[in-house]
Motif scaffolding. Structure first.
Motif, PDB file in Angstrom:
ATOM      1  N   CYS A 272       0.847  -1.193   0.000  1.00 48.70           N
ATOM      2  CA  CYS A 272       0.000   0.000   0.000  1.00 48.70           C
ATOM      3  C   CYS A 272       0.886   1.249   0.000  1.00 48.70           C
ATOM      4  CB  CYS A 272      -0.934  -0.009   1.209  1.00 48.70           C
ATOM      5  SG  CYS A 272      -0.105  -0.134   2.813  1.00 48.70           S
ATOM      6  N   GLY A 273       0.281   2.408  -0.059  1.00 50.93           N
ATOM      7  CA  GLY A 273       1.049   3.651  -0.046  1.00 50.93           C
ATOM      8  C   GLY A 273       1.291   4.176  -1.439  1.00 50.93           C
ATOM      9  N   SER A 274       2.455   4.750  -1.656  1.00 50.64           N
ATOM     10  CA  SER A 274       2.751   5.392  -2.938  1.00 50.64           C
ATOM     11  C   SER A 274       2.895   4.363  -4.051  1.00 50.64           C
ATOM     12  CB  SER A 274       4.029   6.231  -2.826  1.00 50.64           C
ATOM     13  OG  SER A 274       5.153   5.390  -2.729  1.00 50.64           O
ATOM     14  N   SER A 275       2.893   4.856  -5.268  1.00 47.11           N
ATOM     15  CA  SER A 275       2.896   3.965  -6.429  1.00 47.11           C
ATOM     16  C   SER A 275       4.287   3.624  -6.939  1.00 47.11           C
ATOM     17  CB  SER A 275       2.095   4.624  -7.552  1.00 47.11           C
ATOM     18  OG  SER A 275       2.700   5.852  -7.914  1.00 47.11           O
ATOM     19  N   ARG A 276       5.310   3.863  -6.149  1.00 48.75           N
ATOM     20  CA  ARG A 276       6.682   3.675  -6.641  1.00 48.75           C
ATOM     21  C   ARG A 276       6.976   2.246  -7.103  1.00 48.75           C
ATOM     22  NH1 ARG A 276       9.230   4.881  -0.786  1.00 48.75           N
ATOM     23  NH2 ARG A 276       7.975   6.690  -1.189  1.00 48.75           N
ATOM     24  N   GLU A 277       7.424   2.160  -8.351  1.00 49.28           N
ATOM     25  CA  GLU A 277       7.809   0.876  -8.914  1.00 49.28           C
ATOM     26  C   GLU A 277       9.077   0.349  -8.245  1.00 49.28           C
ATOM     27  OE1 GLU A 277       8.124  -1.293 -13.254  1.00 49.28           O
ATOM     28  OE2 GLU A 277       8.401   0.873 -13.158  1.00 49.28           O
ATOM     29  N   HIS A 278       9.826   1.243  -7.627  1.00 48.57           N
ATOM     30  CA  HIS A 278      11.063   0.866  -6.946  1.00 48.57           C
ATOM     31  C   HIS A 278      10.809  -0.209  -5.880  1.00 48.57           C
ATOM     32  CE1 HIS A 278      11.517   4.922  -8.533  1.00 48.57           C
ATOM     33  NE2 HIS A 278      12.817   4.708  -8.600  1.00 48.57           N
ATOM     34  N   ALA A 279       9.592  -0.241  -5.314  1.00 43.98           N
ATOM     35  CA  ALA A 279       9.281  -1.261  -4.305  1.00 43.98           C
ATOM     36  C   ALA A 279       9.359  -2.654  -4.927  1.00 43.98           C
ATOM     37  CB  ALA A 279       7.906  -1.010  -3.700  1.00 43.98           C
ATOM     38  N   ALA A 280       8.802  -2.806  -6.120  1.00 45.51           N
ATOM     39  CA  ALA A 280       8.890  -4.097  -6.812  1.00 45.51           C
ATOM     40  C   ALA A 280      10.342  -4.391  -7.189  1.00 45.51           C
ATOM     41  CB  ALA A 280       7.995  -4.097  -8.047  1.00 45.51           C
ATOM     42  N   TRP A 281      11.093  -3.364  -7.617  1.00 47.99           N
ATOM     43  CA  TRP A 281      12.507  -3.553  -7.950  1.00 47.99           C
ATOM     44  C   TRP A 281      13.272  -4.065  -6.736  1.00 47.99           C
ATOM     45  CZ3 TRP A 281      14.008   1.680 -10.698  1.00 47.99           C
ATOM     46  CH2 TRP A 281      13.261   1.809 -11.889  1.00 47.99           C
ATOM     47  N   ALA A 282      12.965  -3.505  -5.559  1.00 50.27           N
ATOM     48  CA  ALA A 282      13.667  -3.900  -4.335  1.00 50.27           C
ATOM     49  C   ALA A 282      13.333  -5.339  -3.947  1.00 50.27           C
ATOM     50  CB  ALA A 282      13.334  -2.939  -3.195  1.00 50.27           C
ATOM     51  N   ILE A 283      12.061  -5.694  -4.042  1.00 57.18           N
ATOM     52  CA  ILE A 283      11.644  -7.067  -3.722  1.00 57.18           C
ATOM     53  C   ILE A 283      12.354  -8.052  -4.656  1.00 57.18           C
ATOM     54  CG2 ILE A 283       9.678  -8.671  -3.756  1.00 57.18           C
ATOM     55  CD1 ILE A 283       9.451  -6.845  -1.382  1.00 57.18           C
ATOM     56  N   ALA A 284      12.329  -7.760  -5.954  1.00 51.13           N
ATOM     57  CA  ALA A 284      12.984  -8.632  -6.946  1.00 51.13           C
ATOM     58  C   ALA A 284      14.504  -8.630  -6.751  1.00 51.13           C
ATOM     59  CB  ALA A 284      12.629  -8.187  -8.359  1.00 51.13           C
ATOM     60  N   GLY A 285      15.072  -7.469  -6.494  1.00 49.64           N
ATOM     61  CA  GLY A 285      16.514  -7.355  -6.321  1.00 49.64           C
ATOM     62  C   GLY A 285      17.030  -8.133  -5.123  1.00 49.64           C
ATOM     63  N   TYR A 286      16.187  -8.276  -4.116  1.00 52.70           N
ATOM     64  CA  TYR A 286      16.577  -9.059  -2.940  1.00 52.70           C
ATOM     65  C   TYR A 286      16.551 -10.562  -3.250  1.00 52.70           C
ATOM     66  CZ  TYR A 286      17.023 -10.545   1.890  1.00 52.70           C
ATOM     67  OH  TYR A 286      17.475 -11.134   3.054  1.00 52.70           O
ATOM     68  N   GLY A 287      15.746 -10.934  -4.236  1.00 54.56           N
ATOM     69  CA  GLY A 287      15.676 -12.339  -4.632  1.00 54.56           C
ATOM     70  C   GLY A 287      14.313 -12.988  -4.472  1.00 54.56           C
ATOM     71  N   PHE A 288      13.323 -12.203  -4.048  1.00 56.39           N
ATOM     72  CA  PHE A 288      11.982 -12.773  -3.939  1.00 56.39           C
ATOM     73  C   PHE A 288      11.352 -12.886  -5.321  1.00 56.39           C
ATOM     74  CE2 PHE A 288      12.237 -10.900   0.440  1.00 56.39           C
ATOM     75  CZ  PHE A 288      12.194 -12.108   1.116  1.00 56.39           C
ATOM     76  N   LYS A 289      10.736 -14.028  -5.580  1.00 51.29           N
ATOM     77  CA  LYS A 289      10.051 -14.269  -6.849  1.00 51.29           C
ATOM     78  C   LYS A 289       8.541 -14.322  -6.666  1.00 51.29           C
ATOM     79  CE  LYS A 289      13.941 -16.924  -8.665  1.00 51.29           C
ATOM     80  NZ  LYS A 289      14.450 -15.973  -9.584  1.00 51.29           N
TER      81      LYS A 289
END
Length: 194
Positions: free
Chosen positions: A78-95
Protein backbone atom coordinates in the motif's frame (compact mmCIF):
# COMPACT_ATOMS: atom_id res chain seq x y z
CA UNK A 1 12.39 -11.10 -17.41
CA UNK A 2 13.03 -14.66 -16.31
CA UNK A 3 10.48 -17.29 -17.22
CA UNK A 4 8.33 -18.46 -14.33
CA UNK A 5 6.54 -21.79 -14.57
CA UNK A 6 7.03 -23.69 -11.32
CA UNK A 7 8.89 -22.96 -8.10
CA UNK A 8 9.44 -25.20 -5.08
CA UNK A 9 11.33 -23.63 -2.21
CA UNK A 10 11.22 -22.34 1.35
CA UNK A 11 9.59 -19.08 2.42
CA UNK A 12 10.25 -16.11 4.67
CA UNK A 13 7.40 -15.17 7.04
CA UNK A 14 6.73 -11.45 7.54
CA UNK A 15 3.49 -11.27 9.57
CA UNK A 16 3.19 -7.48 9.48
CA UNK A 17 0.05 -5.84 8.11
CA UNK A 18 -0.14 -2.68 5.97
CA UNK A 19 3.44 -2.85 4.69
CA UNK A 20 3.67 0.22 2.49
CA UNK A 21 6.09 0.97 -0.30
CA UNK A 22 8.09 3.35 1.89
CA UNK A 23 8.75 0.49 4.29
CA UNK A 24 9.69 -1.78 1.39
CA UNK A 25 12.14 0.79 -0.03
CA UNK A 26 12.53 4.08 1.86
CA UNK A 27 12.25 7.26 -0.23
CA UNK A 28 15.88 8.27 0.41
CA UNK A 29 17.00 5.38 -1.82
CA UNK A 30 14.96 6.44 -4.86
CA UNK A 31 17.69 8.47 -6.54
CA UNK A 32 18.37 5.92 -9.27
CA UNK A 33 16.35 4.97 -12.31
CA UNK A 34 18.36 1.76 -12.74
CA UNK A 35 16.92 -1.36 -11.08
CA UNK A 36 20.31 -2.49 -9.78
CA UNK A 37 21.08 -2.15 -6.10
CA UNK A 38 17.56 -1.71 -4.76
CA UNK A 39 17.54 -5.19 -3.21
CA UNK A 40 20.34 -4.10 -0.87
CA UNK A 41 17.96 -1.64 0.75
CA UNK A 42 14.71 -3.62 0.84
CA UNK A 43 13.09 -3.13 4.27
CA UNK A 44 16.17 -1.05 5.14
CA UNK A 45 14.74 0.63 8.24
CA UNK A 46 13.65 -2.71 9.66
CA UNK A 47 16.80 -4.64 8.72
CA UNK A 48 19.25 -2.07 10.11
CA UNK A 49 19.32 0.41 12.98
CA UNK A 50 20.27 4.09 12.61
CA UNK A 51 23.96 3.22 12.95
CA UNK A 52 23.73 0.75 10.07
CA UNK A 53 23.99 -2.28 12.35
CA UNK A 54 21.86 -5.33 11.57
CA UNK A 55 18.66 -5.70 13.56
CA UNK A 56 19.08 -9.33 14.57
CA UNK A 57 15.38 -9.56 15.49
CA UNK A 58 14.20 -8.86 11.94
CA UNK A 59 13.30 -11.97 9.95
CA UNK A 60 15.50 -11.17 6.93
CA UNK A 61 18.51 -11.13 9.25
CA UNK A 62 17.56 -14.48 10.82
CA UNK A 63 19.45 -17.33 9.09
CA UNK A 64 16.64 -19.68 10.13
CA UNK A 65 14.52 -18.31 7.29
CA UNK A 66 15.39 -18.08 3.63
CA UNK A 67 13.96 -18.60 0.19
CA UNK A 68 12.51 -16.71 -2.77
CA UNK A 69 8.95 -16.68 -1.37
CA UNK A 70 7.78 -13.91 0.97
CA UNK A 71 4.67 -14.62 3.05
CA UNK A 72 3.53 -11.20 4.27
CA UNK A 73 0.66 -9.80 6.30
CA UNK A 74 -2.52 -8.26 4.91
CA UNK A 75 -2.48 -5.19 2.63
CA UNK A 76 1.00 -5.55 1.17
CA UNK A 77 2.39 -2.76 -1.04
CA UNK A 78 0.00 0.00 0.00
CA UNK A 79 1.05 3.65 -0.05
CA UNK A 80 2.75 5.39 -2.94
CA UNK A 81 2.90 3.97 -6.43
CA UNK A 82 6.68 3.67 -6.64
CA UNK A 83 7.81 0.88 -8.91
CA UNK A 84 11.06 0.87 -6.95
CA UNK A 85 9.28 -1.26 -4.31
CA UNK A 86 8.89 -4.10 -6.81
CA UNK A 87 12.51 -3.55 -7.95
CA UNK A 88 13.67 -3.90 -4.34
CA UNK A 89 11.64 -7.07 -3.72
CA UNK A 90 12.98 -8.63 -6.95
CA UNK A 91 16.51 -7.35 -6.32
CA UNK A 92 16.58 -9.06 -2.94
CA UNK A 93 15.68 -12.34 -4.63
CA UNK A 94 11.98 -12.77 -3.94
CA UNK A 95 10.05 -14.27 -6.85
CA UNK A 96 6.69 -14.67 -5.09
CA UNK A 97 4.85 -12.62 -2.48
CA UNK A 98 1.85 -14.18 -0.73
CA UNK A 99 -0.64 -11.98 1.14
CA UNK A 100 -4.37 -11.70 1.75
CA UNK A 101 -4.50 -8.34 -0.08
CA UNK A 102 -2.27 -6.33 -2.41
CA UNK A 103 -2.51 -2.68 -3.36
CA UNK A 104 -3.48 -2.64 -7.06
CA UNK A 105 -0.54 -0.52 -8.21
CA UNK A 106 1.98 -2.65 -6.34
CA UNK A 107 0.39 -5.79 -7.78
CA UNK A 108 0.76 -4.43 -11.32
CA UNK A 109 4.34 -3.31 -10.69
CA UNK A 110 5.20 -6.72 -9.24
CA UNK A 111 3.82 -8.58 -12.26
CA UNK A 112 5.64 -6.18 -14.61
CA UNK A 113 8.90 -7.02 -12.84
CA UNK A 114 8.58 -10.79 -12.73
CA UNK A 115 7.25 -11.12 -9.18
CA UNK A 116 4.16 -13.28 -8.72
CA UNK A 117 1.72 -11.82 -6.15
CA UNK A 118 -0.56 -14.56 -4.83
CA UNK A 119 -3.64 -13.43 -2.95
CA UNK A 120 -5.11 -15.86 -0.42
CA UNK A 121 -7.87 -15.62 2.17
CA UNK A 122 -7.01 -14.11 5.57
CA UNK A 123 -7.64 -17.51 7.18
CA UNK A 124 -5.32 -19.31 4.79
CA UNK A 125 -2.65 -16.64 5.25
CA UNK A 126 -2.79 -17.04 9.02
CA UNK A 127 -2.31 -20.82 8.69
CA UNK A 128 0.50 -20.41 6.16
CA UNK A 129 2.34 -17.86 8.31
CA UNK A 130 2.10 -20.19 11.31
CA UNK A 131 3.34 -23.15 9.25
CA UNK A 132 6.33 -21.32 7.77
CA UNK A 133 7.22 -19.69 11.10
CA UNK A 134 7.09 -22.96 13.06
CA UNK A 135 8.75 -25.09 10.36
CA UNK A 136 11.22 -22.91 8.42
CA UNK A 137 12.25 -25.80 6.17
CA UNK A 138 8.67 -26.15 4.84
CA UNK A 139 8.66 -26.21 1.05
CA UNK A 140 5.95 -24.44 -0.90
CA UNK A 141 5.29 -25.16 -4.55
CA UNK A 142 3.89 -22.54 -6.89
CA UNK A 143 2.69 -23.96 -10.20
CA UNK A 144 1.84 -20.97 -12.37
CA UNK A 145 0.55 -22.93 -15.36
CA UNK A 146 -2.07 -24.66 -13.19
CA UNK A 147 -2.42 -21.70 -10.80
CA UNK A 148 -1.82 -23.85 -7.73
CA UNK A 149 -0.09 -23.11 -4.45
CA UNK A 150 0.83 -26.39 -2.72
CA UNK A 151 1.93 -26.80 0.88
CA UNK A 152 2.10 -29.83 3.19
CA UNK A 153 -1.41 -28.76 4.28
CA UNK A 154 -2.87 -29.05 0.76
CA UNK A 155 -3.41 -27.19 -2.49
CA UNK A 156 -5.00 -23.84 -3.17
CA UNK A 157 -5.95 -22.35 -6.53
CA UNK A 158 -5.00 -18.71 -7.08
CA UNK A 159 -6.08 -16.03 -9.56
CA UNK A 160 -3.89 -14.22 -12.06
CA UNK A 161 -4.68 -12.02 -15.04
CA UNK A 162 -4.47 -14.32 -18.12
CA UNK A 163 -2.29 -11.85 -20.04
CA UNK A 164 0.19 -11.51 -17.16
CA UNK A 165 0.24 -15.30 -16.79
CA UNK A 166 1.30 -15.67 -20.44
CA UNK A 167 3.95 -12.98 -19.96
CA UNK A 168 5.41 -14.58 -16.82
CA UNK A 169 5.47 -18.11 -18.24
CA UNK A 170 7.31 -16.87 -21.33
CA UNK A 171 9.50 -14.29 -19.61
CA UNK A 172 7.90 -11.46 -21.60
CA UNK A 173 7.54 -7.83 -20.75
CA UNK A 174 4.82 -5.92 -22.67
CA UNK A 175 7.09 -5.25 -25.66
CA UNK A 176 8.31 -8.87 -25.81
CA UNK A 177 4.68 -9.96 -25.90
CA UNK A 178 3.95 -7.71 -28.89
CA UNK A 179 7.08 -8.93 -30.67
CA UNK A 180 5.92 -12.52 -30.13
CA UNK A 181 2.78 -11.61 -32.10
CA UNK A 182 4.67 -9.99 -34.97
CA UNK A 183 3.72 -12.59 -37.60
CA UNK A 184 0.04 -12.44 -36.67
CA UNK A 185 0.12 -8.63 -36.70
CA UNK A 186 1.76 -8.59 -40.14
CA UNK A 187 -0.74 -11.14 -41.49
CA UNK A 188 -3.62 -9.08 -40.13
CA UNK A 189 -2.22 -5.95 -41.79
CA UNK A 190 -1.76 -7.75 -45.13
CA UNK A 191 -5.35 -8.99 -45.09
CA UNK A 192 -6.54 -5.41 -44.77
CA UNK A 193 -4.16 -3.72 -47.18
CA UNK A 194 -5.53 -2.31 -50.42
Amino acid sequence: MEKFTKLTDTAVPLPIENIDTDQIIPARFLKSTDKKGFGDNVFRDWRFDQKGEKNEDFVLNDPTYSGPILVAGDNFGCGSSREHAAWAIAGYGFKVVISSFFADIFKGNALNNGILPIQVTPEYLKELLALVTEKPDTKLTIDLENQLLSTPAGELEFEIDPYKKVCMINGYDDIDFLISKKEKIEAFEQERSF
